[in-house]
Design a protein around this motif. Structure first.
Motif, PDB file in Angstrom:
ATOM      1  N   UNK C 391       0.842  -1.191   0.000  1.00  0.00           N
ATOM      2  CA  UNK C 391       0.000   0.000   0.000  1.00  0.00           C
ATOM      3  C   UNK C 391       0.875   1.239   0.000  1.00  0.00           C
ATOM      4  N   UNK C 424      -4.501  -8.207   0.644  1.00  0.00           N
ATOM      5  CA  UNK C 424      -5.555  -8.136   1.666  1.00  0.00           C
ATOM      6  C   UNK C 424      -5.222  -9.009   2.866  1.00  0.00           C
ATOM      7  N   UNK C 427      -2.713  -7.265   5.044  1.00  0.00           N
ATOM      8  CA  UNK C 427      -3.339  -6.273   5.917  1.00  0.00           C
ATOM      9  C   UNK C 427      -4.040  -6.993   7.063  1.00  0.00           C
ATOM     10  N   UNK C 435      -4.113  -5.042  16.581  1.00  0.00           N
ATOM     11  CA  UNK C 435      -5.241  -5.117  17.499  1.00  0.00           C
ATOM     12  C   UNK C 435      -4.814  -5.740  18.825  1.00  0.00           C
TER      13      UNK C 435
ATOM     14  N   UNK D 152      -7.740   4.685   9.874  1.00  0.00           N
ATOM     15  CA  UNK D 152      -7.963   3.490  10.696  1.00  0.00           C
ATOM     16  C   UNK D 152      -7.621   3.718  12.168  1.00  0.00           C
ATOM     17  N   UNK D 164     -12.487  -1.139  18.173  1.00  0.00           N
ATOM     18  CA  UNK D 164     -11.607  -1.994  17.385  1.00  0.00           C
ATOM     19  C   UNK D 164     -12.400  -2.789  16.353  1.00  0.00           C
ATOM     20  N   UNK D 165     -13.594  -3.265  16.755  1.00  0.00           N
ATOM     21  CA  UNK D 165     -14.420  -3.997  15.793  1.00  0.00           C
ATOM     22  C   UNK D 165     -14.856  -3.086  14.650  1.00  0.00           C
ATOM     23  N   UNK D 168     -12.069  -2.495  12.378  1.00  0.00           N
ATOM     24  CA  UNK D 168     -11.763  -3.655  11.536  1.00  0.00           C
ATOM     25  C   UNK D 168     -12.717  -3.713  10.348  1.00  0.00           C
ATOM     26  N   UNK D 171     -11.741  -1.072   7.914  1.00  0.00           N
ATOM     27  CA  UNK D 171     -10.538  -1.418   7.159  1.00  0.00           C
ATOM     28  C   UNK D 171     -10.854  -2.471   6.095  1.00  0.00           C
ATOM     29  N   UNK D 175     -10.333  -1.274   2.322  1.00  0.00           N
ATOM     30  CA  UNK D 175      -9.195  -1.852   1.611  1.00  0.00           C
ATOM     31  C   UNK D 175      -9.653  -2.781   0.500  1.00  0.00           C
TER      32      UNK D 175
END
Lengths: 304, 94, 493, 507
Positions: C391, C424, C427, C435, D152, D164-165, D168, D171, D175
């Motif tokens: 990216x 993908x 990522x 996280x 993000x 966070x969910x 996600x 993203x 993306x």
């Protein structure tokens, strides 16, 4: 080339048979013994293929040192029954092997039966190369970088094996009397043989590697016989191990600085340079191989 | 069958035998042995190639010489590792 | 000047490694000093050689060693591809050297230095040698160094090291047989000389196939990859970085050089093998990505990511096949990817090393709170992940652009799909890591964040520096790609 | 977009990026307690950017285009261009960035990780301005993907499981869309070379469409599908309501300034300046786009009806309102085009006002549900006024901004021979009224709930109802909503500029 003679067929069958035995015997001891026999059979094959240098090297290194290493592994822990691979794996492996072999057999039939470009080129340039023996000239002059790097492989293998040693090394103790006696005979013989191989190498089969293997053998014998110096992993031993590579690099850098180019040997002193490098290299190889051996024999020992 | 073909096929056979055995064996020392057998197979091929002219090919022979030394060094390293793998647990911890 | 220095790139670190081996192990500082000095000098020499390549006519610097031209002698030749690899190796090499010099447990102790310097020398050799057998010897030197370094890892690292050794040696033997077959037909060991002396036939086909499989095993190309996720995480952090960033590339470079020189002469067989490489590469991209998503240990995630990236690199062979514009784009894209992946992966493994040192574990569960306490290390992971995913604004994007362009140009949509899907997945697992380290603040059921142990500031800064390099170098991507594309390979016949 | 424009090589577009890039990068390295320095940097960058826009607008309207190009890969350049359209979008984002920065500084006072927040905040605006100034598809893609990445961490900023969910999901969607845009851009670039945005469409693309209509259609579809994610076109919109877990200033950015606008801006660029409207229509894609937009308008409005969470209601409203832009861009009529472009600006200022107000209610009184807002106007009259103005604007009541953009859209629908557009707009307006009027009713008319905390707790004595840094931005954007409607006839009003831009699409 000539059709295969009976001798060729017999020799080939012997090599294949011994190779099969070496990999099929379930015990370590059997496998290692068969491998040592394979070394002998191969040495015969090398002689038959007009490769006396290789026969010497095989005898000294291939089965000599490797064999010694393997033997030592055996004595360390002979009773380790091998587990079997799964049935499916065996079937798949054998099938894949059969297919690969069939394919390779087809492939090698396409090999043209004519010499490569190189023997003629070697013959043309060998004067002034520093060695009359073609193999030595290739190793120490035409393709000297290979030789330098191969010595480096040995140095770093010794360093790697040495790094696995986590307790100080001791020579075996006590040593049975017959071993000591044998060592007294073998030691000078091996050193002499090595020296002769080294000096002869410039004009005849032989050279640094075969000589180095002899020196290594001598050191291993000394180690087994309890000689303290042979067990040393100290600075001096390491210095000897790397001396060959360093001397070689020094020669290369020197020629570069003199303006001749990296590793370019002037015919006027090529002979001397080759012999010098070979000598240092032989000692280095001897010590380096011995270091690997010592590292190995030590590694099994549980610290007290 | 010419001698060249026979011996080249021999080299390939030894290589394949060594490789298959190496892949199937579970015992570490036997795997090292098998690897050495495989290596011998390649060396046979190279040396047979060296016999094609009237004079033996010194370059191919030099290659084999180099190959044998490298294999010896690698065998040494491999066996040292085998030792380490099979060492008792307490020795492994630094 | 650059021609004079080219062999020094190999012999210099080699000699330094030998010297370091003589220094007693107790004198770790001395060994580190030797290592750092060598790193600095090597970086200088690399800069000169790369500059020489950039300015030389035809973009190559060539030295015939011992004064012998092929077929008798060995030629070292640095071209644009070598230059790209030298840049990568210098950046990663200096980063790794600095990291270990600060505190040598990152490299597994003082034994690291001689082995690493020897490995460094061998890598340089692989990038520049033109001689097939010399490449074999160099690869073995790489193997010996890399395997020994893996064995320096804590815990039971000897097993993974041995497994790696076995795979690497099998790969080398297959390659040696390939060399023998080329020699049998061409009568020379010089790659470019051999290129003109081979014809389509079983010998050449077998040589290409053996090289593909042999090098595939060494670089962990699916399905020969299973050793890598075991061996790479077992090594000390700095070694993992070197293995993933550089050592894998050594086999790749040999494969590419061999392929570029000899495949065009092989006719249809080369096409079939290229497709095989593409299929293996695509499978690697997907399998590696999915496995990375399932891992719960940081180092395993990064290792599986390498499996994925090797897959991308295997796609370069089919992408180059049509020749012309596609080959140019694929070749330059592949080399950019090698550099981008090397920088990113070194950053990731070094970052993982810092976190492991700080938290005593690389389980994602144990790294909660790293975002708060080690933000720069986490930032390095993030930026590196972005570059890996291809990216913007990173070098990885430039690389992926080129590869996609090659695929679209030649209508090879399958490989395009694999490239896009892989991005993908990358990522995905990067996000999993991010996280995990930014532990939910409202997770009442979890234990409080563990306080991290101190890690030298320099060690914590190095990964970010590498990751930032992947961004900054994207500015130079054009120059690099232009240089590389000038010497792009032909397509297959 | 003006074909007669003179092109000047200039560093100004680069400076535009640097005014937020440099402060952003510096802010990352600041300690949490360096509040004053951080605020100064933020404000300096934001003001500088607005000033630059102010300098550029007269130049660009006079027909000068500022351009900066950098070679990137062989044959591909990164190009930054300040033409009328790019400046239009850049003006919107710089202006709203300035007010949002003020708002965010107040909103996050005392919160943790502010350096990280404002660092990414600045990068986010850098990416948006980069999108605005992109002179070709590659450059657009470059900043488009960058925007995803730097947003993000903002969505995930709170670090809660929900955040966070949400991040996600955000993203994954964006993306995924980005991959499609990448594919489309590479595909097109390989076939016709790097395409610079050209008013009325690029000649090379028109040739491609004539020679290989199938391929051109496929490329167009891939690009639309990719851009449709950020433009929140049904069914690719799902991330938008989920992402509202972000702090209020981020929601404002997502919904008004940056992310969704990047999507619709991209669609307009692709349809009008890459393919050209006529080529796009000939390929049959214009209809596809218009229908998708129409469906989304109605769908978004319907979903907004049932949301009790105020931010969620606003989010679905965004889904619907954005497609006004898409719809207008997909109609073959200069009036519709001008309306669509105007709506980019107008929807931005109106929606940001609404989110500011939602943030105010949440921040000052802790209220986030529509049902909790009963009678709140008594306590926060200014906020309620701002909200009401913006909501009326959204419905499209004259003389507010929303009317100025919706009316031409409806006219354009008729002009383009698509009368169904009128039906869609009417339905949507009714639905808009149906979900906004109850909120306004609740605010102003319904009595406060018995026992609501803000009623029982004593009113802290303050000169005004809320911190000035939160209230003033909302009032400013509400005032803009009014001004853009009332002064639509002014030479530099969004509507007039949009008309100039729109002319370019019909050569």
């Amino acid at each position: 080339m000539s059709p295969a003679s009976v001798l060729d067929v017999v020799l080939a069958a012997a090599v294949l048979a011994v190779a099969l035995v070496a990999v099929l015997l379930p015990s370590r001891r059997g496998a290692v013994s068969a491998f040592l026999v394979l070394g002998v059979v191969l040495a015969v094959l090398w002689a038959r293929l007009d490769a006396p240098d290789i026969a010497l090297a095989e005898a000294a290194l291939g089965s000599g040192v490797a064999g010694a290493l393997l033997m030592d592994t055996l004595t360390a822990d002979p009773a380790r029954p091998g587990r079997r691979a799964g049935r499916t794996a065996v079937v798949v492996g054998l099938l894949a092997g059969a297919v690969a072999l069939a394919a390779l057999t087809v492939v090698v039939r396409a090999v043209p039966d004519e010499p490569s470009l190189l023997p003629a080129a070697v013959a043309e340039e060998i004067h002034g190369a520093g060695a009359d023996h073609a193999v030595t000239a290739v190793l120490l002059n035409f393709r000297s970088l290979d030789t330098l790097l191969e010595a480096a492989v040995l140095v770093f293998a010794a360093a790697g094996a040495g790094a696995l040693v986590r307790t100080p090394v001791r020579a075996p103790d006590p040593v049975p009397a017959p071993v000591t006696a044998l060592a007294r005979v073998l030691l000078p013989a091996l050193v002499l043989l090595g020296t002769w191989l080294l000096l002869a190498g410039t004009s005849r089969p032989g050279g640094a590697f075969q000589a180095g293997a002899m020196f290594a053998g001598a050191l291993v014998v000394a180690f087994v016989a309890g000689a303290r110096f042979a067990a040393s992993q100290g600075t001096a031993a390491r210095a000897w191990t790397v001396a060959g590579v360093l001397a070689f690099v020094a020669l290369a850098a020197g020629t570069a600085m003199l303006g001749q180019g990296w590793l370019v040997l002037d015919p006027r002193w090529a002979g001397a340079a080759v012999l010098t490098v070979e000598t240092v290299l032989a000692v280095s190889i001897g010590v380096g191989l011995a270091q690997v051996f010592v590292a190995n024999s030590e590694a099994r020992r549980v610290p007290s | 069958m010419t001698r060249l073909e026979l011996l080249l096929a021999l080299g390939c056979a030894v290589l394949v035998v060594g490789l298959v055995a190496h892949l199937l064996a579970r015992d570490l020392v036997r795997r090292v042995v098998a690897l050495n057998v495989a290596s011998a197979g390649v060396m046979i091929v190279l040396l047979v190639l060296a016999t094609r002219g009237t004079e033996p090919d010194p370059v191919a022979q030099a290659l084999v010489l180099t190959g044998i030394v490298i294999m010896a060094a690698i065998t040494g390293l491999a066996l040292a590792l085998v030792r380490r793998v099979e060492a008792p647990e307490d020795e492994e911890a630094p | 000047m650059s021609a004079l220095l080219l062999p020094a790139l190999v012999l210099g670190p080699l000699a330094a490694g030998a010297v370091a081996a003589v220094v007693p192990r107790e004198r770790g500082r001395v060994r580190a000093a030797v290592g750092l000095t060598t790193a600095a000098l090597t970086a200088l020499a690399c800069a000169v050689v790369v500059g020489g390549v950039a300015t030389a006519p035809g973009h190559e610097v060539r030295v015939a060693l011992a004064g012998w031209e092929p077929p008798l002698g060995i030629v070292l030749r640095a071209d644009a591809a070598s230059a790209a690899l030298l840049v990568l190796t210098t950046l990663v090499g200096v980063a790794v050297s600095v990291t270990v010099a600060v505190r040598d447990d990152a490299g597994g102790g003082p034994a690291f230095w001689p082995l690493w310097l020897g490995l460094w020398a061998a890598l340089h050799g692989v990038y520049v040698t033109q001689d097939l057998f010399n490449a074999y010897v160099l690869l073995e030197l790489v193997t010996v160094g890399a395997v020994s370094l893996v064995a320096l890892g804590k815990g039971r690292s000897a097993g993974p090291a041995l497994r790696y050794l076995f795979v690497a040696v099998v790969g080398s033997l297959l390659f040696l047989l390939a060399i023998a077959l080329v020699y049998a037909e061409a009568g020379t060991l010089d790659m470019s000389a051999a290129a003109g002396r081979v014809a389509p036939g079983p010998l050449l086909t077998a040589a290409l196939a053996l090289t593909l499989v042999g090098m595939g095993a060494k670089m962990a190309l699916f399905p020969l990859h299973s050793w890598l996720p075991v061996a790479h995480p077992a090594a000390p952090a700095a070694v993992s970085a070197v293995l993933s960033a550089l050592v894998v590339k050594a086999a790749l470079v040999v494969l590419w050089r061999f392929w570029v020189a000899l495949a065009p002469a092989a006719g249809g067989a080369a096409h079939v093998l290229a497709v095989a490489s593409g299929v293996a590469g695509s499978a690697a991209v997907l399998w590696g990505g999915l496995m990375a998503l399932r891992q719960r240990r940081l180092k395993r995630i990064v290792a599986y990511s390498t499996v994925t990236q090797v897959g991308y690199l295997a796609l370069v062979l089919p992408l180059m096949a049509p020749g012309g514009e596609a080959a140019r784009a694929a070749w330059s894209g592949g080399l950019l990817l090698v550099v981008a992946h090397g920088l990113a992966k070194a950053a990731m493994f070094l970052a993982a090393g810092v976190l492991t040192a700080a938290y005593g574990s690389d389980h994602l569960e144990d790294l909660r709170g790293a975002m708060r306490h080690r933000p720069w290390v986490v930032a390095a992971l993030g930026v590196a992940g972005v570059s890996l995913a291809g990216l913007p604004p990173t070098l990885g994007f430039a690389a992926k652009w080129q590869l996609l362009a090659a695929g679209v140009e030649s209508g090879q949509w399958w490989w395009v799909a694999a490239l896009l899907a892989g991005g993908l997945l990358t990522v995905g697992y990067t996000a999993v890591v991010l996280r995990a380290v930014s532990a939910p603040a409202d997770a009442g059921e979890q234990a409080p964040e563990p306080p991290p142990a101190a890690v030298p500031t320099v060690q914590a800064a190095v990964p970010l520096a590498l990751a930032v390099a992947a961004v900054v170098l994207s500015v130079l991507a054009g120059g690099l790609a232009g240089l590389v594309a000038d010497t792009a390979p032909r397509g297959l016949a | 977009m003006n074909p007669d424009a003179q092109v000047h090589e200039s560093v100004l577009p680069v400076v535009m990026l640097l005014t937020s890039l440099v402060p952003g990068l510096v802010i990352f390295f600041l300690r949490e307690d360096q509040v004053r320095l951080r605020t100064t940097l933020n404000m300096a960058g934001a003001v500088a950017k607005v000033a630059l826009v102010a300098v550029l607008v007269p130049l660009v309207v006079a027909g000068q285009v500022q351009r900066a190009a950098f070679p990137w890969l062989p044959g591909v350049e990164l190009v930054l261009t300040a033409d009328t359209f790019s400046l239009f979008f850049a003006a919107l984002s710089s202006l709203l960035w300035l007010v949002t920065t003020v708002y965010a500084i107040g909103y996050l006072e005392g919160a943790p990780h502010r350096s990280r927040f404002f660092g990414f905040f600045s990068l986010c605006v850098t990416a948006t301005v980069g999108i605005a100034l992109a002179g070709n598809l590659l450059t657009f893609l470059f900043f488009y993907e960058m925007l995803t990445l730097v947003t993000y961490p903002l969505v995930a900023h709170r670090g809660t499981r929900a955040a966070l969910d949400g991040a996600r999901t955000y993203l994954a969607y964006t993306l995924g869309g980005g991959v499609l845009v990448l594919l489309g851009v590479v595909w097109l670039t390989v076939l016709v070379g790097p395409v610079e945005f050209t008013a009325g469409g690029a000649a090379a693309v028109a040739e491609l469409a004539a020679e290989r209509p199938g391929t051109a259609t496929a490329i167009g579809l891939v690009l639309l599908a990719g851009l449709g994610v950020k433009a929140a076109i049904f069914p690719l919109h799902r991330w938008l309501p989920v992402a509202m877990v972000a702090p209020a200033p981020v929601s404002a950015l997502l919904h008004a300034v940056a992310v969704v606008k990047a999507g619709v801006y991209g669609i307009v660029r692709v349809v009008h300046d890459v393919f050209g409207l006529r080529v796009f229509a000939d390929l049959g894609l214009l209809h596809v786009l218009a229908v998708a937009a129409g469906v989304t308008i109605v769908y978004g409005s319907l979903r907004a009806l049932t949301q009790d969470d105020l931010k969620k209601r606003l989010a679905y409203s965004t889904v619907s309102q954005l497609s006004y832009v898409t719809l207008g861009a997909a109609l073959l009529s200069p009036v519709a085009t001008a309306g669509a472009l105007t709506h980019i600006f107008h929807q931005g200022i109106m929606k940001i006002t609404l989110f500011f107000c939602a943030g105010l209610f949440a921040e000052v009184l802790g209220l986030s549900k529509v049902s909790q807002l009963a009678g709140v106007a008594r306590r926060m009259p200014l906020t309620a006024i701002a909200f009401t103005v913006a909501a009326f604007g959204m419905i499209g009541l004259p003389p507010l901004a929303g009317f100025v953009s919706k009316w031409p859209l409806a006219l354009g629908g008729l002009d383009a021979g698509e009368p169904w557009v009128l039906a869609v707009l009417l339905t949507s307006t009714l639905l808009n009224a149906a979900y906004f009027l109850p909120v306004i009713h609740t605010l102003w008319v319904r009595p406060p709930e018995e026992g609501a905390r803000w009623v029982t707790e004593p009113h802290r004595v303050r000169s005004i109802e809320a911190p000035a840094s939160l209230l003033v931005p909302a009032l400013i954007t509400a005032a803009l909503t009014l001004a853009c409607g009332v002064f639509a006839g002014w030479d530099y009003s969004p509507w007039q500029i949009a008309r100039i831009i729109a002319e370019g699409s019909y050569p």
